[in-house]
Design a protein around this motif. Sequence first.
Motif, PDB file in Angstrom:
ATOM      1  N   ILE A  51       0.873  -1.265   0.071  1.00 31.42           N
ATOM      2  CA  ILE A  51       0.038  -0.190  -0.038  1.00 31.42           C
ATOM      3  C   ILE A  51       0.941   1.309   0.144  1.00 31.42           C
ATOM      4  N   LEU A  55       0.921   4.781  -2.031  1.00 30.82           N
ATOM      5  CA  LEU A  55       0.425   6.078  -1.434  1.00 30.82           C
ATOM      6  C   LEU A  55       1.516   7.046  -1.461  1.00 30.82           C
ATOM      7  N   CYS A  97      -0.729  14.516  -1.442  1.00 32.09           N
ATOM      8  CA  CYS A  97      -2.391  14.396  -1.915  1.00 32.09           C
ATOM      9  C   CYS A  97      -3.210  15.438  -1.462  1.00 32.09           C
ATOM     10  N   PHE A 187      -1.569   7.305  -5.792  1.00 36.00           N
ATOM     11  CA  PHE A 187      -2.809   7.044  -5.086  1.00 36.00           C
ATOM     12  C   PHE A 187      -2.738   7.924  -3.652  1.00 36.00           C
ATOM     13  N   CYS A 188      -3.989   8.084  -3.168  1.00 35.05           N
ATOM     14  CA  CYS A 188      -4.390   8.775  -1.941  1.00 35.05           C
ATOM     15  C   CYS A 188      -5.177   7.855  -1.056  1.00 35.05           C
ATOM     16  N   TRP A 189      -5.074   7.934   0.207  1.00 34.74           N
ATOM     17  CA  TRP A 189      -5.822   7.176   1.083  1.00 34.74           C
ATOM     18  C   TRP A 189      -7.209   7.831   1.203  1.00 34.74           C
ATOM     19  N   GLU A 190      -8.195   6.656   1.166  1.00 33.52           N
ATOM     20  CA  GLU A 190      -9.640   6.972   1.306  1.00 33.52           C
ATOM     21  C   GLU A 190      -9.965   6.476   2.593  1.00 33.52           C
ATOM     22  N   TRP A 192      -9.574   2.749   5.423  1.00 33.73           N
ATOM     23  CA  TRP A 192      -9.405   1.514   5.993  1.00 33.73           C
ATOM     24  C   TRP A 192     -10.026   1.136   7.101  1.00 33.73           C
ATOM     25  N   ILE A 200      -8.157   2.967  -1.711  1.00 34.19           N
ATOM     26  CA  ILE A 200      -7.388   3.908  -2.338  1.00 34.19           C
ATOM     27  C   ILE A 200      -7.589   4.838  -3.719  1.00 34.19           C
ATOM     28  N   HIS A 203      -4.335  10.058  -7.410  1.00 34.71           N
ATOM     29  CA  HIS A 203      -3.887  11.354  -7.212  1.00 34.71           C
ATOM     30  C   HIS A 203      -3.838  12.217  -8.347  1.00 34.71           C
ATOM     31  N   ARG A 223      -9.843   4.136  -8.596  1.00 34.29           N
ATOM     32  CA  ARG A 223     -10.138   3.739  -7.210  1.00 34.29           C
ATOM     33  C   ARG A 223      -9.522   2.097  -7.016  1.00 34.29           C
TER      34      ARG A 223
END
Length: 527
Positions: A51, A55, A97, A187-190, A192, A200, A203, A223
């Motif tokens: 991951i 990220l 991000c 990618f960016c954290w959405e 968890w 994710i 970006h 996504r």
Amino acid sequence: MTTPTRVTAAALAALVLAAPLAQAAEITLLREIDANNYDPHKTTALAAAEILFMLGDTLVSIEPDMKTLTPGLAKSWEVSPDGLTYTFHLRDDVKFCDGRAMTAEDVAWSLNRWINPETKSPVKWRAGEVESITATDPVTLVYKLKSPFSELLYQLTQSFATVIDRNQVEKLGADFGVQGMNGTGPFCWEAWNPRDKMTITKHAGYAWGPSFYENKGEAQLDRITWQVVPEENTRTVALMTGQAQATQYVPYIALEQLKTSPQLNVVQSDHAFWTYFIGFKIDHPVVADVAVRKAINMAIDQDALARDQFFGAVKPAHSYISEATTDYDPTLTPTLLKYDPDAANKLLDEAGWVMGSDGIRAKDGQRLAPVGYFFTGSTWQRLAEYVQADLRKIGVDLQIQAFDATVAWGKMATQEFDMFGMSYPYVSAGDALNLYFPSTNIPTPNRMNWNDPETDALLAEGKAALDDATRAAAYGKVLHKVHDAAVWLPLIHEPRTVVSSKTLAPIVPHSNYGAALYKGLDLKLVQ
């Protein structure tokens, strides 16, 4: 966070129906277990690395051949002739991000947090013996060492060297990497949900990925859902029916079936070094006797394990690293312990471990019943139970205790167990040995409590070597020492294999820390 759920094929189908691929460029990736957190300085889990590579970014990247270094956040770098000073010239177009521009100050702060004793990073050693890390201007970073470290650039490609956002770390505190991770990656954290899934999102505007990717811009997916699916059969069904699009957690029992499926591609990396082993806490009474550790090694038939439990898709391991690894000492091979249960029984008899009426040995009132800590999931269940069965034949009663990955890493940092199951990636002998065997890495990742001044001196010599011969000689001596002491029970060497739907463009597996999809920039829907 939500209550953890047990994922079934029906649940995966519901997930896909709720978010049809036709409406957006979205895919589901399957994995076997989750990570304990996503703070790059505080986790050594593969599940975290796969991951974090998406990220975040690192100063240096490594190509799929696991040899060629290539620019990352740094456009270029110079190394001083004495090997002590690295000067990195950074890109000036990188953004987090949240939209904030990244500077050399962010890189310096991230790397200094990594080596700060207060961080208690289990992989601090990977940064070398640091004198200072400073930003001399917004796009220049100077990294000074106290002694040369021949593998520094490789280590700076690892997820532990991910650049993170100081503002978010200070805001979230202990929840950083649990409630969020603001990185510079594609990618960016959405969201968890531990032990369930990680989501994710793309970006927007990302344009600073490694040059070996065909895609030079932002991610081609909107996504990605990383879904935890411990059960092999469920992963197989999800792949065969299109409920998920890819996984590197390949169910070996179904590998041939997956290869013949017209809907799937199966590819394998020839550049991966990943080894499964069981380690011993050598100062715990039940396994402190080297005769016990050697007997346990001789009681396990790794050839049959690879053939019968993994259908010949992995290689039996008798050494702690693959014999194809850089700086492996070939003189070690003839000395390796091999399957010989008669010799194992004889060794235990001679060491005074007497077989009891219940079929379990004992000595001086101590039953030969070591407690072993393992991860949950089908792979370690298979390995632990196979070893347990073979050990019963020589009078050893392995007590299996399995933990979900979200708690297992913490449990394995304690002194509560006698044996532990682990798997790990490496690119060279030095990479492997400097992880597990320095006394400074006790209690983790040196969970064996191996505390040997000569080993420490040889590891320091290998790290500081400026020529290949000196480095190889030092690491060769360490390999002999730890094998002679039977500090581990090696099990299998595993390749990196990826199964993917033909709705995705063909995938080239990566092997950096075992994260086969690495940054995911070439992941693309084609159907």
